[in-house]
Design a protein around this motif. Structure first.
Motif, PDB file in Angstrom:
ATOM      1  N   THR A  24       0.822  -1.213   0.000  1.00  0.00           N
ATOM      2  CA  THR A  24       0.000   0.000   0.000  1.00  0.00           C
ATOM      3  C   THR A  24       0.858   1.265   0.000  1.00  0.00           C
ATOM      4  N   TYR A  28       0.506   6.476   0.501  1.00  0.00           N
ATOM      5  CA  TYR A  28       1.156   7.586   1.205  1.00  0.00           C
ATOM      6  C   TYR A  28       2.455   8.047   0.555  1.00  0.00           C
ATOM      7  N   ILE A 160      -6.609  -0.937   3.175  1.00  0.00           N
ATOM      8  CA  ILE A 160      -7.052   0.281   2.497  1.00  0.00           C
ATOM      9  C   ILE A 160      -8.545   0.516   2.741  1.00  0.00           C
ATOM     10  N   TYR A 163      -8.859   2.015   6.023  1.00  0.00           N
ATOM     11  CA  TYR A 163      -8.397   3.408   5.885  1.00  0.00           C
ATOM     12  C   TYR A 163      -9.489   4.296   5.296  1.00  0.00           C
ATOM     13  N   TYR A 164     -10.154   3.838   4.241  1.00  0.00           N
ATOM     14  CA  TYR A 164     -11.242   4.619   3.639  1.00  0.00           C
ATOM     15  C   TYR A 164     -12.358   4.888   4.650  1.00  0.00           C
ATOM     16  N   ASP A 168     -10.310   8.506   5.552  1.00  0.00           N
ATOM     17  CA  ASP A 168     -10.248   8.785   4.122  1.00  0.00           C
ATOM     18  C   ASP A 168      -9.569  10.116   3.839  1.00  0.00           C
ATOM     19  N   PRO A 171      -3.652  10.372   4.526  1.00  0.00           N
ATOM     20  CA  PRO A 171      -2.596   9.355   4.456  1.00  0.00           C
ATOM     21  C   PRO A 171      -1.633   9.387   5.635  1.00  0.00           C
ATOM     22  N   THR A 173      -2.498   9.838   8.765  1.00  0.00           N
ATOM     23  CA  THR A 173      -3.143   9.037   9.805  1.00  0.00           C
ATOM     24  C   THR A 173      -3.088   7.557   9.462  1.00  0.00           C
ATOM     25  N   TYR A 174      -3.117   7.256   8.162  1.00  0.00           N
ATOM     26  CA  TYR A 174      -2.993   5.865   7.726  1.00  0.00           C
ATOM     27  C   TYR A 174      -1.666   5.269   8.192  1.00  0.00           C
ATOM     28  N   MET A 177      -2.078   4.241  11.661  1.00  0.00           N
ATOM     29  CA  MET A 177      -2.870   3.010  11.714  1.00  0.00           C
ATOM     30  C   MET A 177      -1.994   1.793  11.423  1.00  0.00           C
ATOM     31  N   ASN A 332      -5.557   5.191  -6.255  1.00  0.00           N
ATOM     32  CA  ASN A 332      -5.774   4.421  -5.030  1.00  0.00           C
ATOM     33  C   ASN A 332      -6.558   3.146  -5.323  1.00  0.00           C
TER      34      ASN A 332
END
Length: 504
Positions: A24, A28, A160, A163-164, A168, A171, A173-174, A177, A332
């Motif tokens: 992924t 980001y 992902i 994440y969405y 959403d 990136p 914050t992703y 995570m 994405n």
């Protein structure tokens, strides 16, 4: 139920579903590039360290061997998973701190170290999951590896989707995570994974149910991605679809419960093992002995030629998409779909090669050659038409197939005792190829094209030459794997002979 191979399989599946964050990178990469002030070559260098970490798993193999040979840890493999969890959290957490500006912008080499640690953690999850699977299901090694590699391939799309739903278009914050979620999953289930082989005569139907669940999840994810690409879904729809996805991911537990109950009954007389068990193998090489064979280097070079170029494709998918005027949502979506195609290849590669070896004695290296030849078609589509949807489907499926075929070929040719160390050392071909094709080919050619147009490049010409180079190198990979097929035909023919003796 607390000490059987079926619960170990479910725990491994859940860990695999959460740890495939390296695929992924495209989510980001643009944020990483802009926040750190990187040019394309520098970003590709960082991504290469991701590939180095995720593919050079010799340390995880050595730690696995040390843990399994010591009575100090009993039958548990938790030290291997714990080492992975620490690296996973540390790597992504410091990348998040850097991107958000909590800490000063680190030197490029330090960022490469963070990326290496985050990706290297994956090998400490995948190594025990795969080796335990082939030991618990020795008659169906291709299928069991395909299941593990398949769920790993799906993990990127699963992450992902989470994440969405939660973050959403955030990136940064992703990245946080990624530091937390996979770490917690591995810590929660690591004590359940252990070697506990038992009667295998009725295993195939249950393994097929695991495979069916993976196929259903992949289909569901693909449908979601299509709708997300066409419509703007409200937040409640994201929550609902992700909740259904997580329920599906929990369903392997029901298969394990059913399988455990069936093991209490006498085995079916018509279900004979499909292949001689691992314990019957005469060949047991360590890493140095394997590296002294021609077969090792043929497999290694075949991986360099095609897997390295496939990694270069996914690492640069954002920049390729931008140069061809794909939107952020479309890019994405392609990244998510890559995980699904990757899964499909991993699953099909193991399942189909098992089928052909058991019925016809066809060696797995032939399927390796066929996937490489098909990958050439994918590269030509990207180079000549710029169609990333079709091109990524072909490349993703073929790349995934190679990652279920390679560990199984390693097991069959070199034995299971040092399998974790040997197949992880062959995996080092991926970052070598990724460095060559990402940095020295795509990165430098793109930067040269961009300099001529003021810093950004738009159009097919930005990456066309790179993909023509990929085509030429991939054809060399076909040659290496086909020579390996010719050298191992006798070995695979003997497997078929043993199978026929068992049946008749």
């Amino acid at each position: 139920m607390a000490n059987n191979k079926w619960l170990a399989t479910v725990a491994s599946i859940w860990i695999e579903c959460s740890c495939g964050a390296s695929s992924t990178f495209g989510i980001y990469s643009a944020t990483l590039k802009s926040s750190q002030g990187y040019d394309q070559s520098t970003l590709d260098t960082v991504s290469v360290f991701k590939d180095i970490g995720s593919n050079i798993g010799v340390l995880s193999g050595l730690l696995y061997s040390a843990v399994t040979s010591s009575s100090r840890f009993g039958s548990g493999l938790w030290p291997v998973y714990l080492a992975g969890a620490v690296q996973f959290f540390t790597g992504y957490f410091f990348i998040w701190l850097s991107v958000t500006g909590v800490i000063d912008r680190p030197p490029v080499l330090l960022m490469c170290l963070f990326m290496f640690m985050a990706a290297h953690a994956q090998t400490f999850f995948s190594t025990p999951d795969i080796v335990v699977a082939v030991r618990n299901f020795p008659d169906y090694s291709g299928t069991s590896v395909g299941i593990m590699k398949g769920f790993f391939g799906l993990s990127g799309a699963i992450l992902i989707q989470i994440y969405y739903t939660l973050f959403d278009n955030k990136p940064t914050t992703y990245l946080l995570m990624l530091a937390v979620f996979p770490t917690l999953v591995s810590l929660a289930f690591m004590s359940l994974v252990h070697i506990n082989p038992s009667n295998t005569s009725n295993d195939k139907p249950h393994l097929n149910r695991f495979s069916l669940i993976a196929l259903i999840i992949a289909t569901y994810l693909m449908i979601i991605l299509v709708f997300q690409n066409i419509f703007t879904l409200p937040s409640w729809a994201h929550i609902l679809t992700t909740t259904i996805l997580l329920i599906m991911a929990l369903s392997p537990l029901q298969v394990a419960l059913t399988a455990q109950r069936s093991e209490q009954r006498p085995p079916s007389p018509v279900m004979a093992p499909l292949i001689t068990t691992i314990e019957d193998q005469e060949v047991e090489m360590n890493l140095l002995q394997a590296m002294g064979t021609i077969n090792y280097w043929l497999l290694f070079l075949a991986m360099v030629c095609t897997s390295g170029s496939a990694l270069a494709t996914i690492n640069n998918i954002t920049q390729i998409g931008e140069s061809l005027d794909y939107s952020t949502l479309e890019i994405n979506t392609i990244v998510s779909l890559w995980s699904i195609w990757n899964f499909l290849g991993r699953f099909v590669g193991g399942f189909v090669s098992d089928l052909f070896i058991h019925r016809y004695g066809v060696g797995r290296p032939l399927f390796f050659s066929l996937t490489q030849l098909t990958m050439v078609v994918g590269y030509l589509i990207i180079a000549l038409s710029g169609n990333l949807y079709i091109g990524s489907v072909i490349v993703g499926v073929c790349f995934g197939s190679q990652w279920s075929l390679m560990p199984t070929i390693t097991l069959e040719i070199f034995g299971v005792k040092h399998m974790g160390t040997i197949f992880n050392s062959i995996g080092a071909a991926n970052p070598i190829g990724s460095y060559i094709f990402s940095v020295q080919v795509i990165g430098k050619i793109y930067d040269k094209e961009a300099q001529a147009t003021g810093g950004l490049c738009h159009g097919l010409h930005c990456f066309m030459l790179s993909y023509f180079i990929f085509v030429g190198v991939s054809l060399f990979g076909v040659l290496f794997s086909f020579v390996l097929f010719l050298r191992t035909r006798g070995f695979y023919a003997s497997i078929l002979q043993k199978r026929l003796k068992q049946l008749y």
